[in-house]
Scaffold this motif. Sequence first.
Motif, PDB file in Angstrom:
ATOM      1  N   LEU A  28      44.831  46.508  26.683  1.00 46.80           N
ATOM      2  CA  LEU A  28      44.170  46.069  27.911  1.00 46.80           C
ATOM      3  C   LEU A  28      43.519  47.293  28.553  1.00 46.80           C
ATOM      4  O   LEU A  28      42.993  48.157  27.878  1.00 46.80           O
ATOM      5  CB  LEU A  28      45.151  45.353  28.845  1.00 46.80           C
ATOM      6  CG  LEU A  28      45.490  43.919  28.389  1.00 46.80           C
ATOM      7  CD1 LEU A  28      46.483  43.276  29.342  1.00 46.80           C
ATOM      8  CD2 LEU A  28      44.256  43.054  28.276  1.00 46.80           C
ATOM      9  N   GLY A  43      42.190  40.232  28.756  1.00 45.58           N
ATOM     10  CA  GLY A  43      41.429  41.234  28.036  1.00 45.58           C
ATOM     11  C   GLY A  43      40.217  40.691  27.309  1.00 45.58           C
ATOM     12  O   GLY A  43      39.701  41.328  26.387  1.00 45.58           O
ATOM     13  N   ASP A  87      36.334  43.308  33.438  1.00 45.91           N
ATOM     14  CA  ASP A  87      37.424  43.203  34.408  1.00 45.91           C
ATOM     15  C   ASP A  87      36.895  42.577  35.693  1.00 45.91           C
ATOM     16  O   ASP A  87      35.674  42.462  35.901  1.00 45.91           O
ATOM     17  CB  ASP A  87      38.010  44.583  34.704  1.00 45.91           C
ATOM     18  CG  ASP A  87      39.426  44.507  35.290  1.00 45.91           C
ATOM     19  OD1 ASP A  87      39.942  43.388  35.445  1.00 45.91           O
ATOM     20  OD2 ASP A  87      40.005  45.562  35.602  1.00 45.91           O
ATOM     21  N   LYS A 141      43.597  39.614  33.047  1.00 39.34           N
ATOM     22  CA  LYS A 141      44.930  39.367  32.505  1.00 39.34           C
ATOM     23  C   LYS A 141      44.958  39.304  30.983  1.00 39.34           C
ATOM     24  O   LYS A 141      45.925  39.755  30.358  1.00 39.34           O
ATOM     25  CB  LYS A 141      45.500  38.069  33.081  1.00 39.34           C
ATOM     26  CG  LYS A 141      45.835  38.152  34.564  1.00 39.34           C
ATOM     27  CD  LYS A 141      46.525  36.883  35.027  1.00 39.34           C
ATOM     28  CE  LYS A 141      46.949  36.997  36.481  1.00 39.34           C
ATOM     29  NZ  LYS A 141      47.658  35.767  36.949  1.00 39.34           N
ATOM     30  N   VAL A 152      42.403  44.491  23.465  1.00 38.77           N
ATOM     31  CA  VAL A 152      43.342  43.490  23.964  1.00 38.77           C
ATOM     32  C   VAL A 152      44.767  44.024  23.931  1.00 38.77           C
ATOM     33  O   VAL A 152      45.554  43.795  24.858  1.00 38.77           O
ATOM     34  CB  VAL A 152      43.232  42.184  23.154  1.00 38.77           C
ATOM     35  CG1 VAL A 152      44.374  41.229  23.498  1.00 38.77           C
ATOM     36  CG2 VAL A 152      41.888  41.513  23.436  1.00 38.77           C
ATOM     37  N   LYS A 182      45.270  49.122  34.739  1.00 41.55           N
ATOM     38  CA  LYS A 182      45.200  48.201  35.865  1.00 41.55           C
ATOM     39  C   LYS A 182      45.112  48.926  37.212  1.00 41.55           C
ATOM     40  O   LYS A 182      44.847  48.314  38.222  1.00 41.55           O
ATOM     41  CB  LYS A 182      46.420  47.269  35.849  1.00 41.55           C
ATOM     42  CG  LYS A 182      46.437  46.306  34.670  1.00 41.55           C
ATOM     43  CD  LYS A 182      45.229  45.389  34.705  1.00 41.55           C
ATOM     44  CE  LYS A 182      45.359  44.230  33.730  1.00 41.55           C
ATOM     45  NZ  LYS A 182      45.522  44.625  32.344  1.00 41.55           N
TER      46      LYS A 182
END
Length: 268
Positions: free
Chosen positions: A170, A129, A246, A127, A167, A173
């Motif tokens: 990121l 980074g 991650d 969430k 960051v 996902k």
Amino acid sequence: MKKGITIKQITQLDEVKQVQHIEQLVWQMNPIPFHQVYTAVNNGGILIGAYDGDEIIGFLYSFPGYKEGNVYLCSHMLGIHPDYRKNGLGTKMKKLQKDIALQMGYKLIVWTFDPLESANAFLNLHKLGGIGRIYIENHYGVMDDALNSDLPTDRFLVEWWIDSKHVADLRDKSKKTDFPTNVIEYTDKGFPIIADSFNPVTDATVPVPIQFQKMKKEDLQLAIDWRYKTRRWIQQLIADGYAAVDLTQYPEEKINLYRFERVSMLLL
């Protein structure tokens, strides 16, 4: 009854004293002396509180750090009342911490967490980074609180480079790490076991059990085995130039997977 959650920076002495209540509730141990926290927040530290109406329900405490000529922020404690967990409060407090830290001129925030506490890993890496490229064996020595007793207190050091491209962007996902079906087994109680043949270098991944605290209570020897195996796997990847970036969740298989990337490829 929830009256409306608010999150804000804490600077006043009476507000600092309120934090001790929630700190003691979460960790079941003596809180940090309020005068130490008050001194820190008036000298480069950041204290954030979450409130339901006038009642404090969570906090995030950090203070300045210094090493090898570099100043950074040490994020020391994040605690949330049990009745308010799993609703994104931790993420919201961390993002406010980031915004305030950037305004103060910080570029890096660091903190530690137990690599086997995968809920924390999901927040810290997925969430926010953060990255993990430093693994510390038995960082705090013997601790007798409920979360840390009976095991070496190994920790990941999280580096959160708050002004970095890593960051800001990121990561994608949608990228999901393949689950290692060929090496997973289960005990009679349903706890996962990873075969000794597992090789983390193959896919640059390390598995961790989802219900680690439950495992520790019901099968301590298995929890100890997980501690030493994951220690070895993570240290091997770090030595080869990788960092944890991650965590992928597999609730049905009762396993989460750390994903590692080469540090040289990260835009920090």
